[in-house]
Design an enzyme around this catalytic site. Structure first.
Site, PDB file in Angstrom:
ATOM      1  N   HIS A 160     -24.555  19.827 -92.661  1.00 18.95           N
ATOM      2  CA  HIS A 160     -23.257  20.273 -92.739  1.00 18.95           C
ATOM      3  C   HIS A 160     -22.552  21.464 -92.852  1.00 18.95           C
ATOM      4  O   HIS A 160     -21.596  22.113 -92.285  1.00 18.95           O
ATOM      5  CB  HIS A 160     -21.656  19.111 -92.939  1.00 18.95           C
TER       6      HIS A 160
ATOM      7  N   HIS B 204     -24.136  16.208 -95.856  1.00 19.91           N
ATOM      8  CA  HIS B 204     -25.655  16.710 -96.552  1.00 19.91           C
ATOM      9  C   HIS B 204     -25.837  18.364 -96.479  1.00 19.91           C
ATOM     10  O   HIS B 204     -24.553  19.141 -96.082  1.00 19.91           O
ATOM     11  CB  HIS B 204     -26.397  16.107 -95.809  1.00 19.91           C
TER      12      HIS B 204
ATOM     13  N   LYS C 226     -20.247   8.288 -94.795  1.00 17.98           N
ATOM     14  CA  LYS C 226     -22.052   9.378 -94.179  1.00 17.98           C
ATOM     15  C   LYS C 226     -22.246  10.410 -95.321  1.00 17.98           C
ATOM     16  O   LYS C 226     -20.882  11.052 -95.767  1.00 17.98           O
ATOM     17  CB  LYS C 226     -22.450   9.406 -92.885  1.00 17.98           C
TER      18      LYS C 226
END
Ligand code: ARG
Length: 577
Positions: A140, A137, A134
């Site tokens: 985070h 982004h 994933k």
């Protein structure tokens, strides 16, 4: 470093003891806790209220304050002692404070602000913990930089630290990913651009699953195969994990962030049966529609879902196993989880289950929540694929910084390197400026403002101090703090700066204890502002040699402290900008 507050408490204790002939019965510690720091500097650097002494001394507090003031005023620690009503107002000797502080900064150097409070104890800091396959982004960034700073803070105050990246590398979503890859995937695309490609499969899976719900069943089945160690599925999963880690590490390298362990969720898969058994033995498990739960109604929480009806384990189950494993492996004093406040309920349930299991050390497992970042453009969602990658944000910061540097046309010889240090530092600094638990909106104009309370401003101040020192023509290593005439550093401007430097070690400890790096960020900005004021108001490189040496020693101390502070935030301090 000589602790002025303690020294003052000692002097006051002796004075009070003498005046009351022992009747007051106040120890130096009691007195220390009564000492105040006046908000208004004209009332002194420290103040001692005498109300509590009235009874023992059988006098009114204002008279006591006058007696106490007279008693201690001879000490060289003070420049002046006054009483105002019931308060003893103490003005610390500026030259004395300068000497204490600057000697300490010089001798401690890169370790100024460090202490050994945590000696012999281990603190685990878990942070970042993205989900593999994933996107890494913008959401985070806070866990990553706050966790990194907390690790540095705990290291600075003397604890042994263990940095853990609890990767989200397990769970039913990998069933979906594998199904999607097999249906629409292409190996080459994944190799070229792993996360973006895997994400596109994941997004497609969710779109298709709306029309074809049987895909969800397939995904569950594939995940069960993965849990049972079927080689085909394990191989694909491992490959996704490796490719993802490679991308994550590229971003971690940009920010200078690393870990001691990447034991993520999958690491605990073989430890699950023992946890389930233990929960069962302790009578905590209940069946509910085929699933196993721990009922938390009594504690005002929804139940903790331990296994699904198909027997597969869940996020919380793996967190329970992880805590037990960490206690056994590291015997931690504290086990910190830097995770968004959206997961408050998860961590409350998890902690309660550990408590119910009878683990006293559950109290040492601490969730450190933080608020959400949104971008000016709007918020983010992985499922729909509208994502802002952290790497893109960092690259954009570097690009924009380079433009600013070129425009200012300052020292462009290392423009690329400087743009990296400043651009990435700016983004990290911003994340660490906001009080941890607050939500906020990321705005480029604020992040890269060289004159605001920003990373670039602090870094620029550091480079300015470095340049003054370079231009001085003096070999700093040879500046002897013993031989300096500190009376040159008694102006209000110099004194304000010195007081901030003197307080820095307490600020570091305070930030660690509150799990709040923004306390350091704030203080470093204060130091930078105070130094700039000193730089503008006073002539540092004067012809008077004694004066110049004193001012250079202060400049060097300010530079060193800014550098140490930035380091605790994980940010570099350039010598030139
Ligand atoms: N992987 C999770 C996420 O991205 C965060 C993990 C937090 N740590 C934990 N021990 N639960 O949301």
């Amino acid at each position: 470093m000589k602790n002025i507050r303690k020294e003052i408490a000692q002097l006051l204790a002796e004075a009070v003891d003498k005046l009351s002939q022992g009747a007051a019965g106040l120890s130096a510690e009691d007195i220390e806790s009564l000492i105040e720091i006046p908000g208004d500097a004209s009332l002194g650097d420290y103040a001692f209220p005498c109300f509590r002494l009235a009874k023992a001394l059988r006098k009114n507090p204002a008279m006591i304050a006058a007696d106490v003031a007279a008693e201690i005023s001879e000490s060289p620690v003070f420049e002046k002692v006054q009483n105002v009503n019931a308060y003893v107002n103490m003005f610390v000797s500026k030259a004395e404070l300068a000497q204490i502080t600057l000697s300490e900064v010089k001798s401690a150097g890169d370790r100024f602000g460090f202490c050994n409070k945590g000696e012999g104890k281990t603190v685990i800091v878990e942070y970042s913990s993205p989900n593999i396959a994933k996107p890494f982004h913008i959401g985070h960034i806070r866990t990553t930089v706050i966790g990194n700073s907390l690790y540095k803070l705990y290291d600075a105050v003397g604890y042994k630290t263990v940095r853990i990246n609890h990767l989200g590398d397990y769970g039913t979503q990998f069933g979906k990913m594998i199904v999607a890859y097999r249906l629409w995937g292409n190996e080459e695309d994944v190799r070229r651009e792993p996360i973006k490609t895997l994400l596109s499969y994941y997004v497609k899976f969710h779109e298709e699953a709306k029309e074809h719900p049987e895909l969800e069943d397939q995904a569950r089945e594939i995940f069960a195969r993965l849990e049972h160690g079927e080689p085909e599925e394990v191989k694909l999963w491992q490959w996704f994990r490796e490719e993802s880690l490679r991308e994550f590490n590229r971003v971690y390298d940009m920010m200078g962030i690393s870990f001691d362990s990447y034991a993520g969720e999958s690491f605990y898969s073989d430890k699950m049966p023992a946890v389930l058994q233990e929960l069962k033995d302790k009578g905590l498990l209940k069946e509910s529609q085929g699933a196993q739960i721990v009922d938390l109604e009594e504690y005002g929480m929804s139940p903790a879902l331990i296994t699904k009806s198909d027997g597969s384990s869940l996020y919380i189950t793996r967190d329970i196993a992880a805590a037990i494993y960490r206690k056994k492996t590291y015997d931690f004093y504290k086990n910190l989880y830097v995770v968004a406040s959206q997961q408050n309920l998860h961590f409350a349930q998890w902690k309660k289950v550990l408590e119910l299991m009878g683990y006293e050390w559950a109290r040492d497992c601490i969730h450190i929540p933080f608020g959400m970042v949104s971008l000016e453009e709007g918020t983010l969602s992985t499922r729909k694929g509208r994502v802002v990658f952290l790497e893109d944000v960092l690259n954009k910061a570097v690009e924009k910084t380079k433009e600013i540097i070129m425009e200012k046309n300052v020292n462009t010889e290392n423009a690329d390197e400087t743009a990296k240090i400043v651009g990435i530092g700016a983004v990290m600094f911003q994340e660490l400026s906001v009080t941890r638990n607050k939500d906020y909106t990321f705005k480029w104009d604020e992040v890269l403002n060289f004159d605001g309370e920003t990373g670039p401003y602090v870094q620029y101040t550091h480079a300015r101090a470095a340049s003054v020192l370079r231009n001085s023509g003096i070999d700093l290593a040879k500046l002897d703090p013993e031989a300096i005439d500190y009376s040159w550093l008694t102006s209000d401007t110099a004194f304000e700066l010195i007081k901030l430097l003197y307080r820095y070690p307490d600020v570091v400890l305070d930030a660690a204890e509150k799990y709040e790096p923004s306390v350091v960020t704030r203080h470093v900005v204060d130091i930078a502002q105070a130094f700039n004021k000193f730089y503008h108001d006073e002539h540092i490189l004067t012809d008077n040699e004694a004066e110049k040496q004193a001012k250079l020693l202060l400049t060097a101390a300010a530079k060193q402290t800014i550098r140490n502070g930035l380091d605790l935030l994980g940010i570099k301090a350039p010598e030139k900008m």
